[in-house]
Design a protein around this motif. Structure first.
Motif, PDB file in Angstrom:
ATOM      1  N   ALA A   1      31.988  47.900   1.883  1.00 25.87           N
ATOM      2  CA  ALA A   1      32.288  48.593   0.623  1.00 25.87           C
ATOM      3  C   ALA A   1      31.016  49.000  -0.115  1.00 25.87           C
ATOM      4  CB  ALA A   1      33.160  47.712  -0.265  1.00 25.87           C
ATOM      5  N   LEU A   2      29.968  48.198   0.038  1.00 26.83           N
ATOM      6  CA  LEU A   2      28.717  48.461  -0.672  1.00 26.83           C
ATOM      7  C   LEU A   2      27.686  49.206   0.187  1.00 26.83           C
ATOM      8  CD1 LEU A   2      28.437  45.033  -2.504  1.00 26.83           C
ATOM      9  CD2 LEU A   2      29.134  47.238  -3.478  1.00 26.83           C
ATOM     10  N   GLY A   3      28.026  49.479   1.446  1.00 29.62           N
ATOM     11  CA  GLY A   3      27.098  50.185   2.322  1.00 29.62           C
ATOM     12  C   GLY A   3      25.864  49.385   2.678  1.00 29.62           C
ATOM     13  N   ASP A   4      25.979  48.073   2.748  1.00 28.12           N
ATOM     14  CA  ASP A   4      24.844  47.202   3.055  1.00 28.12           C
ATOM     15  C   ASP A   4      24.707  47.066   4.572  1.00 28.12           C
ATOM     16  OD1 ASP A   4      22.936  45.233   3.375  1.00 28.12           O
ATOM     17  OD2 ASP A   4      23.852  43.834   1.959  1.00 28.12           O
ATOM     18  N   GLU A   5      24.005  47.999   5.162  1.00 27.02           N
ATOM     19  CA  GLU A   5      23.891  48.048   6.620  1.00 27.02           C
ATOM     20  C   GLU A   5      23.049  46.916   7.198  1.00 27.02           C
ATOM     21  OE1 GLU A   5      22.700  52.127   7.218  1.00 27.02           O
ATOM     22  OE2 GLU A   5      24.809  52.729   7.313  1.00 27.02           O
ATOM     23  N   ARG A   6      22.048  46.445   6.478  1.00 27.93           N
ATOM     24  CA  ARG A   6      21.240  45.314   6.959  1.00 27.93           C
ATOM     25  C   ARG A   6      22.110  44.059   7.090  1.00 27.93           C
ATOM     26  NH1 ARG A   6      17.858  42.629  10.078  1.00 27.93           N
ATOM     27  NH2 ARG A   6      16.797  40.929   9.019  1.00 27.93           N
ATOM     28  N   SER A   7      22.917  43.790   6.078  1.00 30.35           N
ATOM     29  CA  SER A   7      23.787  42.620   6.125  1.00 30.35           C
ATOM     30  C   SER A   7      24.879  42.785   7.179  1.00 30.35           C
ATOM     31  CB  SER A   7      24.401  42.348   4.753  1.00 30.35           C
ATOM     32  OG  SER A   7      23.386  41.985   3.835  1.00 30.35           O
ATOM     33  N   LEU A   8      25.387  43.992   7.348  1.00 31.37           N
ATOM     34  CA  LEU A   8      26.371  44.239   8.405  1.00 31.37           C
ATOM     35  C   LEU A   8      25.757  44.012   9.783  1.00 31.37           C
ATOM     36  CD1 LEU A   8      28.119  47.358   6.896  1.00 31.37           C
ATOM     37  CD2 LEU A   8      29.263  45.213   7.517  1.00 31.37           C
ATOM     38  N   ALA A   9      24.520  44.448   9.955  1.00 31.21           N
ATOM     39  CA  ALA A   9      23.831  44.232  11.235  1.00 31.21           C
ATOM     40  C   ALA A   9      23.713  42.747  11.533  1.00 31.21           C
ATOM     41  CB  ALA A   9      22.445  44.887  11.196  1.00 31.21           C
TER      42      ALA A   9
ATOM     43  N   ARG B   1      27.172  40.203  -3.150  1.00 26.09           N
ATOM     44  CA  ARG B   1      26.697  40.661  -1.849  1.00 26.09           C
ATOM     45  C   ARG B   1      25.580  39.759  -1.336  1.00 26.09           C
ATOM     46  NH1 ARG B   1      22.362  43.329  -0.257  1.00 26.09           N
ATOM     47  NH2 ARG B   1      21.681  43.663  -2.394  1.00 26.09           N
ATOM     48  N   VAL B   2      24.623  39.461  -2.187  1.00 29.85           N
ATOM     49  CA  VAL B   2      23.491  38.633  -1.777  1.00 29.85           C
ATOM     50  C   VAL B   2      23.943  37.187  -1.564  1.00 29.85           C
ATOM     51  CG1 VAL B   2      21.163  37.850  -2.369  1.00 29.85           C
ATOM     52  CG2 VAL B   2      21.891  40.156  -2.998  1.00 29.85           C
ATOM     53  N   GLU B   3      24.879  36.734  -2.369  1.00 29.19           N
ATOM     54  CA  GLU B   3      25.425  35.388  -2.175  1.00 29.19           C
ATOM     55  C   GLU B   3      26.045  35.259  -0.781  1.00 29.19           C
ATOM     56  OE1 GLU B   3      29.267  32.756  -3.506  1.00 29.19           O
ATOM     57  OE2 GLU B   3      28.632  34.362  -4.855  1.00 29.19           O
ATOM     58  N   LEU B   4      26.837  36.266  -0.393  1.00 31.32           N
ATOM     59  CA  LEU B   4      27.462  36.242   0.936  1.00 31.32           C
ATOM     60  C   LEU B   4      26.411  36.285   2.038  1.00 31.32           C
ATOM     61  CD1 LEU B   4      30.476  38.600   0.225  1.00 31.32           C
ATOM     62  CD2 LEU B   4      30.580  36.133   0.681  1.00 31.32           C
ATOM     63  N   ARG B   5      25.396  37.093   1.843  1.00 27.73           N
ATOM     64  CA  ARG B   5      24.323  37.182   2.839  1.00 27.73           C
ATOM     65  C   ARG B   5      23.621  35.838   2.982  1.00 27.73           C
ATOM     66  NH1 ARG B   5      20.091  40.539   4.660  1.00 27.73           N
ATOM     67  NH2 ARG B   5      19.259  39.338   6.394  1.00 27.73           N
ATOM     68  N   ALA B   6      23.333  35.183   1.867  1.00 28.73           N
ATOM     69  CA  ALA B   6      22.683  33.873   1.913  1.00 28.73           C
ATOM     70  C   ALA B   6      23.579  32.854   2.606  1.00 28.73           C
ATOM     71  CB  ALA B   6      22.329  33.414   0.499  1.00 28.73           C
TER      72      ALA B   6
ATOM     73  N   VAL C   1      22.432  29.983  -4.655  1.00 33.21           N
ATOM     74  CA  VAL C   1      22.668  29.494  -6.023  1.00 33.21           C
ATOM     75  C   VAL C   1      22.244  30.556  -7.043  1.00 33.21           C
ATOM     76  CG1 VAL C   1      21.951  27.761  -7.722  1.00 33.21           C
ATOM     77  CG2 VAL C   1      22.560  27.061  -5.399  1.00 33.21           C
ATOM     78  N   GLY C   2      21.083  31.154  -6.836  1.00 27.48           N
ATOM     79  CA  GLY C   2      20.615  32.198  -7.746  1.00 27.48           C
ATOM     80  C   GLY C   2      21.538  33.401  -7.767  1.00 27.48           C
ATOM     81  N   ALA C   3      22.026  33.803  -6.592  1.00 23.82           N
ATOM     82  CA  ALA C   3      22.937  34.945  -6.508  1.00 23.82           C
ATOM     83  C   ALA C   3      24.274  34.641  -7.183  1.00 23.82           C
ATOM     84  CB  ALA C   3      23.140  35.345  -5.052  1.00 23.82           C
ATOM     85  N   GLU C   4      24.769  33.421  -6.987  1.00 23.59           N
ATOM     86  CA  GLU C   4      26.013  33.023  -7.663  1.00 23.59           C
ATOM     87  C   GLU C   4      25.831  33.078  -9.180  1.00 23.59           C
ATOM     88  OE1 GLU C   4      26.897  29.081  -6.271  1.00 23.59           O
ATOM     89  OE2 GLU C   4      27.888  29.796  -4.451  1.00 23.59           O
ATOM     90  N   ARG C   5      24.743  32.513  -9.649  1.00 23.20           N
ATOM     91  CA  ARG C   5      24.460  32.450 -11.084  1.00 23.20           C
ATOM     92  C   ARG C   5      24.329  33.856 -11.678  1.00 23.20           C
ATOM     93  NH1 ARG C   5      19.605  29.697 -11.239  1.00 23.20           N
ATOM     94  NH2 ARG C   5      20.737  27.896 -10.492  1.00 23.20           N
ATOM     95  N   ALA C   6      23.699  34.751 -10.946  1.00 27.25           N
ATOM     96  CA  ALA C   6      23.457  36.100 -11.453  1.00 27.25           C
ATOM     97  C   ALA C   6      24.621  37.058 -11.188  1.00 27.25           C
ATOM     98  CB  ALA C   6      22.179  36.662 -10.817  1.00 27.25           C
ATOM     99  N   GLY C   7      25.615  36.608 -10.429  1.00 23.05           N
ATOM    100  CA  GLY C   7      26.763  37.459 -10.125  1.00 23.05           C
ATOM    101  C   GLY C   7      26.490  38.503  -9.054  1.00 23.05           C
TER     102      GLY C   7
ATOM    103  N   GLU D   1      17.998  40.860  -8.196  1.00 17.32           N
ATOM    104  CA  GLU D   1      18.725  41.025  -6.934  1.00 17.32           C
ATOM    105  C   GLU D   1      17.778  41.204  -5.752  1.00 17.32           C
ATOM    106  OE1 GLU D   1      22.671  43.276  -5.209  1.00 17.32           O
ATOM    107  OE2 GLU D   1      21.640  44.156  -6.922  1.00 17.32           O
ATOM    108  N   LEU D   2      16.714  41.984  -5.926  1.00 13.47           N
ATOM    109  CA  LEU D   2      15.744  42.173  -4.846  1.00 13.47           C
ATOM    110  C   LEU D   2      15.099  40.847  -4.471  1.00 13.47           C
ATOM    111  CD1 LEU D   2      14.071  43.852  -2.873  1.00 13.47           C
ATOM    112  CD2 LEU D   2      12.469  44.284  -4.764  1.00 13.47           C
ATOM    113  N   ARG D   3      14.736  40.052  -5.456  1.00 11.80           N
ATOM    114  CA  ARG D   3      14.124  38.746  -5.182  1.00 11.80           C
ATOM    115  C   ARG D   3      15.043  37.889  -4.322  1.00 11.80           C
ATOM    116  NH1 ARG D   3      14.353  33.487  -7.143  1.00 11.80           N
ATOM    117  NH2 ARG D   3      12.363  32.375  -7.016  1.00 11.80           N
ATOM    118  N   LEU D   4      16.312  37.836  -4.704  1.00 15.38           N
ATOM    119  CA  LEU D   4      17.273  37.007  -3.986  1.00 15.38           C
ATOM    120  C   LEU D   4      17.510  37.540  -2.569  1.00 15.38           C
ATOM    121  CD1 LEU D   4      19.645  36.521  -7.024  1.00 15.38           C
ATOM    122  CD2 LEU D   4      18.127  34.782  -6.018  1.00 15.38           C
ATOM    123  N   GLU D   5      17.514  38.851  -2.439  1.00 18.78           N
ATOM    124  CA  GLU D   5      17.658  39.453  -1.107  1.00 18.78           C
ATOM    125  C   GLU D   5      16.437  39.146  -0.239  1.00 18.78           C
ATOM    126  OE1 GLU D   5      19.037  43.675   0.844  1.00 18.78           O
ATOM    127  OE2 GLU D   5      18.854  43.500  -1.323  1.00 18.78           O
TER     128      GLU D   5
END
Length: 176
Positions: A117-125, A79-84, A70-76, A39-43
């Motif tokens: 819901a996940l508290g992802d403030e970087r993505s919200l920003a 959050r990272v998929e939406l960010r990408a 694609v990697g985030a989708e594959r790994a489930g 997950e960190l790699r994909l982020e």
């Protein structure tokens, strides 16, 4: 893995200070050392895509963000998929503006509840910053622009990323 995490942290520091060449180099090295579906790699790939666009390498940025999605989708990693998806939509807006503004707002608005819901403030920003840019800078709704940028500013302050971009957008919205 530890080296990848350390390089990723160094890449974030370079990004926060606006050093795009260093950001690209550090994040590329970090991504190369972390497991493919980590997950960190994909982020980090999402941040790398931003840095690559900022450094003027749209082709590499596009490829990086597609790989991240694609990697985030594959790994489930939803959050990272939406960010990408958001960052890729922003890239399309920069490269092919026709229809991309609507896509960017739709993707970002769809992602915001997940980020909240996940508290992802970087993505919200990022989501609010880009929504504001489209609403005001492209569609000319300056009140909505200012409102979105104010929301982005709150999240930027919490993430320790420099709020200068948000402040500049707020100033432009007020001016117009």
């Amino acid at each position: 893995v530890d080296a990848g995490q350390r390089l990723g942290a160094a890449g974030f520091r370079a990004l926060k200070r606006g050093d795009m060449p260093a950001t690209v180099t550090l994040l590329q090295r970090a991504v190369a050392l972390l497991p493919a579906e980590d997950e960190l790699r994909l982020e980090l790939m999402c941040e790398l895509g931003i840095a690559q666009y900022s450094a003027g390498d749209a082709e590499a940025a596009t490829a990086t963000l597609v790989d991240a999605r694609v990697g985030a989708e594959r790994a489930g990693h939803r959050r990272v998929e939406l960010r990408a998806r958001i960052e890729a939509a922003y890239g399309r807006l920069l490269l092919q503006p026709e229809g991309a503004a609507r896509e960017l707002v739709t993707v970002a608005e769809h992602a915001i509840p997940t980020f909240e819901a996940l508290g992802d403030e970087r993505s919200l920003a990022r989501a609010w910053l880009l929504i504001g840019y489209v609403r005001g800078g492209i569609h000319g709704n300056h009140a909505a622009w200012e409102e979105a940028e104010e929301r982005a500013l709150e999240y930027y302050r919490r993430t320790s990323f420099p709020p200068a971009t948000c402040i500049g957008q707020i100033a432009a919205a007020i001016y117009w």
